[in-house]
Motif scaffolding. Structure first.
Motif, PDB file in Angstrom:
ATOM      1  N   SER A 110       0.834  -1.206   0.000  1.00 67.70           N
ATOM      2  CA  SER A 110       0.000   0.000   0.000  1.00 67.70           C
ATOM      3  C   SER A 110       0.866   1.254   0.000  1.00 67.70           C
ATOM      4  O   SER A 110       0.569   2.224  -0.704  1.00 67.70           O
ATOM      5  CB  SER A 110      -0.926   0.004   1.222  1.00 67.70           C
ATOM      6  N   GLY A 111       1.950   1.238   0.788  1.00 64.85           N
ATOM      7  CA  GLY A 111       2.830   2.401   0.832  1.00 64.85           C
ATOM      8  C   GLY A 111       3.625   2.577  -0.442  1.00 64.85           C
ATOM      9  O   GLY A 111       3.884   3.705  -0.873  1.00 64.85           O
ATOM     10  N   ALA A 112       4.037   1.460  -1.070  1.00 60.64           N
ATOM     11  CA  ALA A 112       4.811   1.553  -2.304  1.00 60.64           C
ATOM     12  C   ALA A 112       3.969   2.088  -3.445  1.00 60.64           C
ATOM     13  O   ALA A 112       4.444   2.843  -4.291  1.00 60.64           O
ATOM     14  CB  ALA A 112       5.376   0.177  -2.675  1.00 60.64           C
ATOM     15  N   THR A 113       2.685   1.695  -3.486  1.00 55.97           N
ATOM     16  CA  THR A 113       1.795   2.192  -4.533  1.00 55.97           C
ATOM     17  C   THR A 113       1.147   3.511  -4.134  1.00 55.97           C
ATOM     18  O   THR A 113       0.878   4.344  -5.000  1.00 55.97           O
ATOM     19  CB  THR A 113       0.714   1.145  -4.854  1.00 55.97           C
ATOM     20  N   GLY A 114       0.882   3.698  -2.847  1.00 61.87           N
ATOM     21  CA  GLY A 114       0.617   5.031  -2.335  1.00 61.87           C
ATOM     22  C   GLY A 114      -0.807   5.441  -2.093  1.00 61.87           C
ATOM     23  O   GLY A 114      -1.055   6.288  -1.247  1.00 61.87           O
ATOM     24  N   ASN A 115      -1.792   4.879  -2.791  1.00 65.89           N
ATOM     25  CA  ASN A 115      -3.153   5.402  -2.667  1.00 65.89           C
ATOM     26  C   ASN A 115      -3.818   4.917  -1.382  1.00 65.89           C
ATOM     27  O   ASN A 115      -3.767   3.730  -1.061  1.00 65.89           O
ATOM     28  CB  ASN A 115      -3.989   4.979  -3.878  1.00 65.89           C
ATOM     29  N   PRO A 116      -4.465   5.804  -0.621  1.00 65.27           N
ATOM     30  CA  PRO A 116      -5.128   5.393   0.623  1.00 65.27           C
ATOM     31  C   PRO A 116      -6.214   4.340   0.411  1.00 65.27           C
ATOM     32  O   PRO A 116      -6.507   3.578   1.335  1.00 65.27           O
ATOM     33  CB  PRO A 116      -5.727   6.704   1.148  1.00 65.27           C
ATOM     34  N   ALA A 117      -6.823   4.295  -0.775  1.00 67.98           N
ATOM     35  CA  ALA A 117      -7.838   3.277  -1.035  1.00 67.98           C
ATOM     36  C   ALA A 117      -7.240   1.874  -0.956  1.00 67.98           C
ATOM     37  O   ALA A 117      -7.904   0.927  -0.525  1.00 67.98           O
ATOM     38  CB  ALA A 117      -8.465   3.504  -2.408  1.00 67.98           C
ATOM     39  N   ILE A 118      -5.989   1.736  -1.360  1.00 71.04           N
ATOM     40  CA  ILE A 118      -5.313   0.441  -1.297  1.00 71.04           C
ATOM     41  C   ILE A 118      -5.087   0.058   0.162  1.00 71.04           C
ATOM     42  O   ILE A 118      -5.283  -1.097   0.557  1.00 71.04           O
ATOM     43  CB  ILE A 118      -3.980   0.494  -2.063  1.00 71.04           C
ATOM     44  N   LEU A 119      -4.689   1.023   0.985  1.00 75.41           N
ATOM     45  CA  LEU A 119      -4.496   0.761   2.404  1.00 75.41           C
ATOM     46  C   LEU A 119      -5.810   0.353   3.068  1.00 75.41           C
ATOM     47  O   LEU A 119      -5.832  -0.542   3.919  1.00 75.41           O
ATOM     48  CB  LEU A 119      -3.915   1.993   3.087  1.00 75.41           C
ATOM     49  N   ALA A 120      -6.900   0.999   2.687  1.00 78.32           N
ATOM     50  CA  ALA A 120      -8.203   0.646   3.253  1.00 78.32           C
ATOM     51  C   ALA A 120      -8.545  -0.815   2.943  1.00 78.32           C
ATOM     52  O   ALA A 120      -9.042  -1.551   3.806  1.00 78.32           O
ATOM     53  CB  ALA A 120      -9.279   1.572   2.703  1.00 78.32           C
ATOM     54  N   PHE A 121      -8.275  -1.270   1.711  1.00 77.26           N
ATOM     55  CA  PHE A 121      -8.527  -2.656   1.355  1.00 77.26           C
ATOM     56  C   PHE A 121      -7.575  -3.584   2.109  1.00 77.26           C
ATOM     57  O   PHE A 121      -7.977  -4.654   2.578  1.00 77.26           O
ATOM     58  CB  PHE A 121      -8.368  -2.850  -0.152  1.00 77.26           C
ATOM     59  N   ALA A 122      -6.316  -3.177   2.246  1.00 76.34           N
ATOM     60  CA  ALA A 122      -5.339  -3.998   2.980  1.00 76.34           C
ATOM     61  C   ALA A 122      -5.766  -4.187   4.430  1.00 76.34           C
ATOM     62  O   ALA A 122      -5.581  -5.269   5.011  1.00 76.34           O
ATOM     63  CB  ALA A 122      -3.958  -3.350   2.912  1.00 76.34           C
ATOM     64  N   ASN A 123      -6.361  -3.161   5.031  1.00 75.09           N
ATOM     65  CA  ASN A 123      -6.831  -3.277   6.413  1.00 75.09           C
ATOM     66  C   ASN A 123      -7.996  -4.246   6.539  1.00 75.09           C
ATOM     67  O   ASN A 123      -8.186  -4.860   7.590  1.00 75.09           O
ATOM     68  CB  ASN A 123      -7.232  -1.903   6.952  1.00 75.09           C
ATOM     69  N   ARG A 124      -8.791  -4.382   5.476  1.00 73.95           N
ATOM     70  CA  ARG A 124      -9.867  -5.372   5.506  1.00 73.95           C
ATOM     71  C   ARG A 124      -9.317  -6.787   5.359  1.00 73.95           C
ATOM     72  O   ARG A 124      -9.818  -7.718   5.992  1.00 73.95           O
ATOM     73  CB  ARG A 124     -10.883  -5.083   4.396  1.00 73.95           C
ATOM     74  N   VAL A 125      -8.298  -6.947   4.533  1.00 69.58           N
ATOM     75  CA  VAL A 125      -7.696  -8.269   4.344  1.00 69.58           C
ATOM     76  C   VAL A 125      -6.898  -8.685   5.576  1.00 69.58           C
ATOM     77  O   VAL A 125      -6.932  -9.847   5.999  1.00 69.58           O
ATOM     78  CB  VAL A 125      -6.790  -8.268   3.094  1.00 69.58           C
ATOM     79  N   ALA A 126      -6.178  -7.741   6.167  1.00 72.31           N
ATOM     80  CA  ALA A 126      -5.326  -8.017   7.326  1.00 72.31           C
ATOM     81  C   ALA A 126      -5.652  -7.014   8.423  1.00 72.31           C
ATOM     82  O   ALA A 126      -4.999  -5.963   8.528  1.00 72.31           O
ATOM     83  CB  ALA A 126      -3.853  -7.949   6.941  1.00 72.31           C
ATOM     84  N   PRO A 127      -6.662  -7.276   9.249  1.00 74.44           N
ATOM     85  CA  PRO A 127      -7.125  -6.286  10.237  1.00 74.44           C
ATOM     86  C   PRO A 127      -6.250  -6.226  11.479  1.00 74.44           C
ATOM     87  O   PRO A 127      -6.686  -6.502  12.596  1.00 74.44           O
ATOM     88  CB  PRO A 127      -8.537  -6.784  10.564  1.00 74.44           C
TER      89      PRO A 127
END
Length: 530
Positions: A481-498
């Protein structure tokens, strides 16, 4: 239609804010859980710019917006960023992301000789695949061309949706099972001292026997509540008001001391009462709890600090920030004095020190003007990348003399998101005419190029994270998420790995990879002769 076009071209500020409004409407449209968010502002801007070619607001507005975004990011994540640089996992995570970013950058440069793509457009696709608006600005400034915005806008949708899809595929293939951790809420228990072995023991000695993270906030003796002191000697039937993040730990404390005895302290508040205040005074903000000196004669103890949506256990090195809600045990007669000491003003937590923002941003811009000699390349200036570095340092420092560099979290989010939105709207409107001309001429080829660059970025980073450096899966998705940068990706990552690790990985990676992307683009332009 001609009248609408004339209105848009004659009123650029009206056009800018209309683009912002329509962009967020489009950004809220979700397709199977994926939405563009603020990125949609760019596409609406492209459409309006294509319809009204002379409607673009001044470029300085876009630069100002990006400055606010980068400064807010640096101030918020400074401490986590520098901590990540010194930890083993942080070094590995940054190395993995750097390999991914440089690899995808090399793929974008390979498009120039292989397929005849223009350098600014290929670098724009590199910035769009990494959803890095700061890199886009650096490319535009270095090449004095808006072709980068065209490549950026073509690759950006894949920069948002692609990592989400790849994270989903990785989760399915690896069958990662990650349990959601409990919420960070402080648990409280009243524990009666019934263990004869503790009778006559100093409270300081008892603290040494307790599990880590346990705090004794108050003591009740002979029907009176009092604040704990290190020299207090325990007696049978004393009641300890004990706090911890884990309720199981409180059970262990009860087993050591005696038994749970709820209600005796909280029902009697003549001596000590609970109060919650906002940290808004400069006398407390930016200072560690251990350095606070309460007003003369005030009897008070800090029970917990709530920041954002999380409770934080008090410790001497915990630094207060604007907007923190501080839970206190205080004598009722001193409540007014303690509220004045902390400020306790919601309005105060929303006020920014524009002196600090102005001084911090000016320092960053000044550093960005300094030419840095690079052997074999020439002299480069960091531009807004230097501003981000300075903001990261100020975010870590938090306070210097009268300057409080931090700002309330809510104000930070509003400031940087507003800045990012203004930048995307201005760049989109300005680039609209060339975007449609380029897509019309190249067809789907640019779309495919954007996919290839994005896949290189995510796959290389994932390989180094998971199989070379053996990072945990939840940390890996945060790094992606940090390498690609968009907060939407981080939001999805938090759902996959809470867990906490996606946020931590993002905080450690996003600032440094923003700088790596900017430097890669600037070096590529310099090597190509501008």
């Amino acid at each position: 239609m001609d009248a609408i076009r004339a209105l848009l071209e004659s009123q650029p500020l009206f056009t800018l804010f209309l683009t912002v409004a329509l962009g967020y409407v489009v950004g809220e449209i979700s397709i199977k859980g994926v939405s563009l968010g603020s990125g949609a502002v760019l596409f609406v801007g492209l459409a309006i710019g294509g319809f009204a070619p002379k409607a673009a607001p001044p470029a300085l507005l876009g630069t100002l917006g990006l400055l606010l975004f980068l400064y807010g990011i640096g101030i918020q994540y400074g401490a986590q960023f520098f901590k990540g640089l010194t930890s083993a996992d942080g070094i590995r995570a940054n190395a993995a992301a750097a390999f991914g970013v440089v690899g995808s950058g090399c793929v974008s440069l390979a498009l120039v000789p292989l397929f005849g793509v223009k350098l600014d457009e290929s670098l724009g696709m590199f910035a769009g695949s990494g959803t890095s608006t700061a890199t886009l600005q650096a490319i535009i400034a270095a090449m004095k061309s808006d072709g980068a915005a065209v490549g950026y806008s073509v690759a950006y949708p894949f920069g948002v949706a692609g990592p989400i899809l790849i994270i989903y595929i990785l989760s399915a293939l690896l069958k990662a099972k990650i349990e959601r951790p409990p919420e960070k809420l402080i648990e409280t228990a009243e524990i009666a001292v019934r263990n004869p072995a503790l009778n006559g023991l100093r409270l300081a000695d008892l603290r040494a026997k307790l599990p880590a993270g346990v705090v004794i906030a108050a003591v009740r003796r002979e029907h009176r509540n009092q604040l704990p002191s290190e020299d207090l000697t325990l007696q049978t039937d004393d009641v300890l008001l004990t706090t911890a993040m884990d309720p199981a730990v409180l059970q262990d404390v009860a087993a050591l001391c005696g038994e749970m005895h709820p209600g005796r302290m909280t029902k009697h508040r003549e001596d000590l009462d609970y109060a919650r205040v906002f940290a808004s005074s400069r006398a407390v903000v930016g200072h560690p709890l251990g350095d606070l000196r309460f007003p003369e004669g005030v009897v008070c103890s800090i029970a917990h600090v709530r920041r954002g949506d999380a409770d934080i256990m008090p410790s001497p090195d915990l630094i207060l920030e604007f907007g923190d809600r501080v839970g206190l045990l205080v004598n009722r007669a001193h409540v007014k004095a303690i509220r004045k000491f902390f400020g306790d003003s919601i309005k105060g937590t929303a006020e920014l020190s524009f002196i600090s923002i102005g001084a911090g941003a000016a320092a960053g811009l000044l550093v960005g003007m300094i030419p840095l000699p690079i052997p074999g390349i020439g002299k480069l200036t960091l531009g807004l990348a230097a501003l981000l570095l300075v903001a990261l340092y100020l975010g870590k420092t938090r306070r210097f003399g009268p300057f409080v560099w931090t700002m309330p979290l809510s104000a930070n989010l509003v400031l940087r998101n507003f800045g990012l939105t203004i930048f995307l709207a201005q760049v989109g409107i300005a680039s609209g005419p060339k975007f449609f001309a380029t897509v019309g001429a190249t067809g789907v080829s640019f779309l495919l190029y954007g996919v290839v660059i994005l896949v290189a970025l995510v796959v290389i980073t994932a390989i180094f994270c998971l199989w070379v450096f053996k990072l945990p899966f939840d940390m890996t998705v945060g790094v992606l998420s940090g390498a690609t940068g968009n907060p939407a990706i981080l939001a999805f990552a938090n759902r996959v790995a809470p867990t906490e690790r996606p946020d931590l990985g993002y905080a450690m990676i996003f600032p440094s990879m923003t700088i790596v992307k900017i430097l890669f683009a600037q070096i590529a332009v310099a090597l190509a002769g501008g």
